[in-house]
Design a protein around this motif. Structure first.
Motif, PDB file in Angstrom:
ATOM      1  N   SER A   1      -1.449 -85.520  30.401  1.00 23.72           N
ATOM      2  CA  SER A   1      -2.116 -86.801  30.642  1.00 23.72           C
ATOM      3  C   SER A   1      -3.563 -86.781  30.166  1.00 23.72           C
ATOM      4  CB  SER A   1      -2.053 -87.155  32.132  1.00 23.72           C
ATOM      5  OG  SER A   1      -2.680 -86.156  32.906  1.00 23.72           O
TER       6      SER A   1
ATOM      7  N   GLU B   1     -10.965 -77.829  29.908  1.00 25.45           N
ATOM      8  CA  GLU B   1      -9.667 -77.229  30.239  1.00 25.45           C
ATOM      9  C   GLU B   1      -9.854 -75.821  30.783  1.00 25.45           C
ATOM     10  OE1 GLU B   1      -6.391 -78.079  30.558  1.00 25.45           O
ATOM     11  OE2 GLU B   1      -6.242 -75.976  31.158  1.00 25.45           O
TER      12      GLU B   1
ATOM     13  N   GLN C   1       0.928 -77.935  32.059  1.00 24.70           N
ATOM     14  CA  GLN C   1       2.337 -77.871  32.432  1.00 24.70           C
ATOM     15  C   GLN C   1       3.180 -78.704  31.484  1.00 24.70           C
ATOM     16  OE1 GLN C   1       2.947 -75.950  35.518  1.00 24.70           O
ATOM     17  NE2 GLN C   1       4.636 -75.801  34.080  1.00 24.70           N
ATOM     18  N   SER C   2       2.549 -79.732  30.891  1.00 24.90           N
ATOM     19  CA  SER C   2       3.301 -80.608  29.990  1.00 24.90           C
ATOM     20  C   SER C   2       3.891 -79.834  28.824  1.00 24.90           C
ATOM     21  CB  SER C   2       2.404 -81.743  29.486  1.00 24.90           C
ATOM     22  OG  SER C   2       2.003 -82.533  30.589  1.00 24.90           O
TER      23      SER C   2
ATOM     24  N   THR D   1      10.705 -80.569  29.213  1.00 31.85           N
ATOM     25  CA  THR D   1      11.692 -80.987  28.210  1.00 31.85           C
ATOM     26  C   THR D   1      11.184 -82.235  27.504  1.00 31.85           C
ATOM     27  OG1 THR D   1      13.491 -80.061  29.485  1.00 31.85           O
ATOM     28  CG2 THR D   1      14.081 -81.761  27.882  1.00 31.85           C
TER      29      THR D   1
ATOM     30  N   GLN E   1      -0.288 -86.176  37.255  1.00 28.31           N
ATOM     31  CA  GLN E   1       0.054 -85.840  38.635  1.00 28.31           C
ATOM     32  C   GLN E   1      -1.099 -86.119  39.586  1.00 28.31           C
ATOM     33  OE1 GLN E   1       3.427 -85.322  37.064  1.00 28.31           O
ATOM     34  NE2 GLN E   1       3.256 -85.122  39.273  1.00 28.31           N
TER      35      GLN E   1
ATOM     36  N   GLN F   1       6.661 -86.971  33.010  1.00 26.94           N
ATOM     37  CA  GLN F   1       6.151 -86.788  31.661  1.00 26.94           C
ATOM     38  C   GLN F   1       5.860 -88.145  31.020  1.00 26.94           C
ATOM     39  OE1 GLN F   1       4.867 -84.341  28.673  1.00 26.94           O
ATOM     40  NE2 GLN F   1       4.877 -84.179  30.834  1.00 26.94           N
TER      41      GLN F   1
HETATM   42  C1  LIG Z   1       9.026 -76.005  34.210  1.00 29.92           C
HETATM   43  C2  LIG Z   1       8.707 -77.447  34.313  1.00 29.92           C
HETATM   44  C3  LIG Z   1       9.438 -78.367  33.577  1.00 29.92           C
HETATM   45  C4  LIG Z   1       9.169 -79.716  33.696  1.00 29.92           C
HETATM   46  N1  LIG Z   1       9.899 -80.576  32.939  1.00 29.92           N
HETATM   47  C5  LIG Z   1       9.670 -81.894  33.018  1.00 29.92           C
HETATM   48  C6  LIG Z   1      10.374 -82.806  32.176  1.00 29.92           C
HETATM   49  O1  LIG Z   1      11.172 -82.414  31.340  1.00 29.92           O
HETATM   50  N2  LIG Z   1      10.100 -84.128  32.301  1.00 29.92           N
HETATM   51  C7  LIG Z   1       9.187 -84.593  33.216  1.00 29.92           C
HETATM   52  O2  LIG Z   1       9.014 -85.790  33.313  1.00 29.92           O
HETATM   53  N3  LIG Z   1       8.472 -83.747  33.988  1.00 29.92           N
HETATM   54  C8  LIG Z   1       8.679 -82.423  33.903  1.00 29.92           C
HETATM   55  N4  LIG Z   1       7.921 -81.546  34.654  1.00 29.92           N
HETATM   56  C9  LIG Z   1       6.853 -82.084  35.498  1.00 29.92           C
HETATM   57  C10 LIG Z   1       5.453 -81.955  34.855  1.00 29.92           C
HETATM   58  O3  LIG Z   1       4.624 -81.337  35.812  1.00 29.92           O
HETATM   59  C11 LIG Z   1       4.858 -83.267  34.438  1.00 29.92           C
HETATM   60  O4  LIG Z   1       5.752 -83.882  33.548  1.00 29.92           O
HETATM   61  C12 LIG Z   1       3.537 -83.247  33.655  1.00 29.92           C
HETATM   62  O5  LIG Z   1       3.407 -82.044  32.952  1.00 29.92           O
HETATM   63  C13 LIG Z   1       2.327 -83.486  34.404  1.00 29.92           C
HETATM   64  O6  LIG Z   1       1.277 -83.750  33.473  1.00 29.92           O
HETATM   65  P1  LIG Z   1      -0.233 -83.622  33.925  1.00 29.92           P
HETATM   66  O7  LIG Z   1      -1.066 -84.009  32.792  1.00 29.92           O
HETATM   67  O8  LIG Z   1      -0.439 -84.278  35.218  1.00 29.92           O
HETATM   68  O9  LIG Z   1      -0.385 -82.056  34.217  1.00 29.92           O
HETATM   69  P2  LIG Z   1      -0.565 -80.859  33.179  1.00 29.92           P
HETATM   70  O10 LIG Z   1       0.113 -81.132  31.907  1.00 29.92           O
HETATM   71  O11 LIG Z   1      -0.235 -79.614  33.894  1.00 29.92           O
HETATM   72  O12 LIG Z   1      -2.132 -80.901  32.893  1.00 29.92           O
HETATM   73  C14 LIG Z   1      -3.082 -80.573  33.868  1.00 29.92           C
HETATM   74  C15 LIG Z   1      -4.157 -79.747  33.180  1.00 29.92           C
HETATM   75  O13 LIG Z   1      -5.299 -79.647  33.992  1.00 29.92           O
HETATM   76  C16 LIG Z   1      -5.827 -78.336  33.871  1.00 29.92           C
HETATM   77  N5  LIG Z   1      -6.696 -78.092  35.011  1.00 29.92           N
HETATM   78  C17 LIG Z   1      -6.340 -77.956  36.312  1.00 29.92           C
HETATM   79  N6  LIG Z   1      -7.438 -77.764  37.064  1.00 29.92           N
HETATM   80  C18 LIG Z   1      -8.506 -77.784  36.227  1.00 29.92           C
HETATM   81  C19 LIG Z   1      -9.913 -77.653  36.415  1.00 29.92           C
HETATM   82  N7  LIG Z   1     -10.428 -77.481  37.628  1.00 29.92           N
HETATM   83  N8  LIG Z   1     -10.731 -77.716  35.342  1.00 29.92           N
HETATM   84  C20 LIG Z   1     -10.216 -77.888  34.100  1.00 29.92           C
HETATM   85  N9  LIG Z   1      -8.877 -78.017  33.858  1.00 29.92           N
HETATM   86  C21 LIG Z   1      -8.047 -77.987  34.918  1.00 29.92           C
HETATM   87  C22 LIG Z   1      -4.569 -77.485  33.810  1.00 29.92           C
HETATM   88  O14 LIG Z   1      -4.837 -76.223  33.307  1.00 29.92           O
HETATM   89  C23 LIG Z   1      -3.685 -78.316  32.897  1.00 29.92           C
HETATM   90  O15 LIG Z   1      -3.891 -78.020  31.544  1.00 29.92           O
HETATM   91  C24 LIG Z   1       8.157 -80.176  34.573  1.00 29.92           C
HETATM   92  C25 LIG Z   1       7.408 -79.257  35.300  1.00 29.92           C
HETATM   93  C26 LIG Z   1       7.680 -77.905  35.171  1.00 29.92           C
HETATM   94  C27 LIG Z   1       6.876 -76.924  35.971  1.00 29.92           C
END
Ligand SMILES: Cc1cc2nc3c(=O)[nH]c(=O)nc-3n(C[C@H](O)[C@H](O)[C@H](O)COP(=O)(O)OP(=O)(O)OC[C@H]3O[C@@H](n4cnc5c(N)ncnc54)[C@H](O)[C@@H]3O)c2cc1C
Length: 618
Positions: free
Chosen positions: A157, A176, A184-185, A189, A577, A598
């Motif tokens: 995101s 980051e 986690q993204s 999948t 998230q 995702q």
């Molecule tokens: C194994 C697995 C498979 C999954 N498969 C799917 C799927 O196929 N489809 C689906 O819809 N969802 C899936 N998910 C759910 C997934 O969590 C979400 O889809 C999505 O990745 C969330 O995106 P995000 O940007 O919120 O988090 P993320 O992509 O995790 O990004 C958060 C970022 O913030 C960074 N961060 C955290 N704290 C700090 C800080 N204090 N300072 C700087 N950076 C920081 C982290 O390092 C990370 O890079 C899966 C999850 C897992 C664990």
């Protein structure tokens, strides 16, 4: 070309080490004590549940000189561990200290590498405990200012926000904590996709949008966030296509919904020529998108291994920037007009998990997502929305997977099968029969249950083998490579149970009272469930593994964080998230269509990035 580093070391005395990286690596250094020169073969359990890390560590002239991985299974789970292999050995050698910090986001692999060095020191006749020379941290502060948008967290995101903001004219800085992009993204999948016009989906039979929208509104039971759910459904395709067209994202294939059989083509996979057990390899797609966005303005930048810890506010409480700390200790004050919080939720924060969820779960997710973004939002006066939604859970396994060689893969499969089997006595944390009507793992009380066996059953398994109902008792992608044979005597059962008990996956009790104490439930309730039979019991713990938390900050349709009174904090945004509660409802599992988290990274990232860019332009 050779790189020469002169490093002041302070062990018991101050020593000088000269490392020459090149074809003929040479050292002139002395470490603590007299180590015997040599190359030592060592091993340690890392993150992968499929096997250990094996390495050759070279010690020369009392110094740690080289680290070569001879076998590893970390790449089974994809790209997550790579930064640890790339950076950790080099830093330990440079520091000549086991006090070297783990690489953020690859902590378990980093600790295994550290353990390999420690074992080599011991094998060379040294004392590893003397190799923890404190590493001096920097104390300076760097100020960066003049950004239109600061993105905290460069996972899915955050990257979508960064790209959309840059493309709409904003100057952008990304923070980051991990040593790589994608968060986690990069282990997923793929996203739910509806109505995309991209070439990859030209023959797609997407579900009817009106039906998806009304199903969603019915599911959450409220129209309070209808405008956001509308975006998630009717504009999903347009926003994902925007990232496909402008930032090179590629997807292939369509997958049916988890829950709604008629929605046969609902979500898609990142397109990649290679894959791992967690899905297609895709960090390159995120790297590529960020490179495109960064190039849009020469001021645009981002930093890895930079951990944001608080918002900077002016005297009137307005958000004016972000404070962060680089891995070497340097503090950063980054000033900008808007801040987008994208840190991936709070699964890594034990206190928050204890407070808001029904109990701890195990997780396959990054524990760096420790609620920093949500807490930053709260610190600025932001409200939360549905913070206590159960986490996303799709997997069960024993709580403590054995990652070393204490058991063979087949023995590990048997151990897991005791927890995962369908038709044995399942008891919940209250000592009652697990409700057979539970269909979502997140509805299991306390997110785990016990499968209880009597001594007589165990004796029978040992003499005659496991019964047929164990045949399919495998974990969804957390299997450890072994297989289960039914109907063949389990001569090594005692050894399997012993190891199971050592790792707290199996508990043995000689009475119902003892078992009740282990489970922490009422003895009378348990006695009733077990029919009052006094014997020796074995309880296999069956634990949920969460992907992420779901509840987060309250946001409006622009992704602006909202105060308790519903007014937006104009220059603060929450995505991914950190705000996914707005698409969900407490008391029900995370929207079970498939790929919605995702998809939310694309939708929320697009909306936050464009809104933040538009607000500075006004
Ligand atoms: C194994 C697995 C498979 C999954 N498969 C799917 C799927 O196929 N489809 C689906 O819809 N969802 C899936 N998910 C759910 C997934 O969590 C979400 O889809 C999505 O990745 C969330 O995106 P995000 O940007 O919120 O988090 P993320 O992509 O995790 O990004 C958060 C970022 O913030 C960074 N961060 C955290 N704290 C700090 C800080 N204090 N300072 C700087 N950076 C920081 C982290 O390092 C990370 O890079 C899966 C999850 C897992 C664990």
């Amino acid at each position: 070309m050779k790189k020469i580093l002169t490093i002041a070391l302070c062990f018991a005395m101050v020593l000088t080490l000269t490392l020459v990286y090149g074809d003929e690596t040479a050292y002139s250094a002395a470490g603590s004590g007299d180590l015997t020169d040599g190359t030592y073969s060592v091993s340690a359990a890392g993150y992968s549940w499929m096997g250990m890390i094996y390495a050759d560590v070279t010690i020369k002239d009392n110094a740690l000189a080289d680290f070569v991985v001879t076998e590893e299974h970390e790449s089974y789970t994809g790209e997550v561990a790579q930064p640890a292999f790339d950076l950790m050995p080099e830093r330990i050698i440079e520091n000549q200290s086991l006090d070297t910090d783990a690489i953020s986001g690859a902590t378990v692999t980093s600790m295994a590498i550290k353990s390999c060095f420690a074992q080599a020191i011991e094998a060379a006749g040294g004392d590893a405990s003397e190799w923890y020379t404190e590493i001096e941290k920097k104390t300076d502060t760097v100020t960066l200012d003049g950004y239109d948008v600061i993105v905290v967290g460069m996972g899915g995101s955050g990257i979508m926000s960064y790209c959309a903001a840059a493309d709409h004219g904003a100057t952008v800085f990304g923070i980051e904590t991990c040593a790589k992009l994608g968060g986690q993204s990069a282990t997923t999948t793929g996203p739910m996709i509806l109505g995309s016009k991209a070439e990859a989906f030209k023959d797609a039979q997407f579900p009817d949008m009106d039906e998806v929208y009304s199903t969603w509104i019915d599911y959450v039971g409220s129209e309070e966030k209808a405008d956001i759910i509308y975006e998630c459904v009717y504009n999903n395709g347009e926003y994902i296509d925007y990232f496909i067209d402008n930032f090179g994202f590629k997807f292939a294939g369509l997958i049916g919904s988890f829950e709604i059989a008629e929605w046969k083509e609902l979500w898609t996979r990142y397109n990649s020529e290679t894959r791992n057990v967690l899905g297609p390899n895709k960090t390159f797609q995120f790297d590529n998108a960020v490179a495109i966005a960064k190039a849009m303005n020469e001021k645009n930048d981002y930093m890895l291994e930079l951990t944001a810890d608080e918002l900077i506010m002016d005297e009137s409480g307005d958000v004016i920037g972000v404070h962060a700390v680089y891995y070497d200790g340097t503090e950063y004050e980054i000033y900008g007009d808007s801040v987008i919080l994208a840190t991936g939720g709070y699964i890594g924060n034990h206190e928050m998990v204890k407070t808001y969820l029904e109990g701890p779960t195990q997780t396959v997710a990054f524990t760096v997502s420790d609620g920093t973004g949500i807490n930053m939002g709260i610190s600025a006066g932001g409200a939360t929305y549905m913070l206590a939604i159960d986490p996303m859970i799709h997997i069960l396994q024993v709580p403590n997977m054995i990652r070393n060689d204490d058991l063979t893969p087949d023995q590990k499969a048997v151990l897991s099968a005791f927890a995962l089997v369908a038709d044995e006595k399942k008891i919940d944390i209250n000592g009652k029969d697990l409700d057979p009507a539970i269909t979502h793992y997140s509805d299991i009380p306390g997110y785990h249950y016990y499968v209880v066996y009597t001594q007589e059953q165990m004796d029978a398994y040992k003499a005659e083998g496991l019964t047929e109902n164990f045949a399919g008792a495998m974990s969804f992608f957390l299997g450890q490579g072994g297989t289960i044979e039914t109907g063949a005597p389990l001569e090594d059962l005692d050894a399997i149970l012993e190891v199971g008990m050592k790792y707290n996956n199996i508990f043995k009790a000689d009475s119902i009272a003892e078992l009740a104490a282990i489970i922490g439930c009422d003895e009378a309730a348990l006695s009733e469930t077990l029919g009052g039979t006094e014997t020796t019991y074995y309880a296999a713990d069956c634990m949920s593994y969460a992907y992420a938390t779901v509840g987060g900050l309250d946001v409006d349709v622009n992704m602006n964080v909202l105060r308790e009174d519903g007014t937006p904090i104009e220059n603060l945004y929450g995505v991914g998230q950190d705000s996914q509660g707005v698409c969900n409802v407490e008391g029900k599992p995370y929207t079970p269509w498939g790929g919605q988290a995702q998809a939310w990274t694309f939708v929320s990232g697009y909306l936050a990035g464009t809104s933040a860019a538009a607000s500075f332009a006004d």
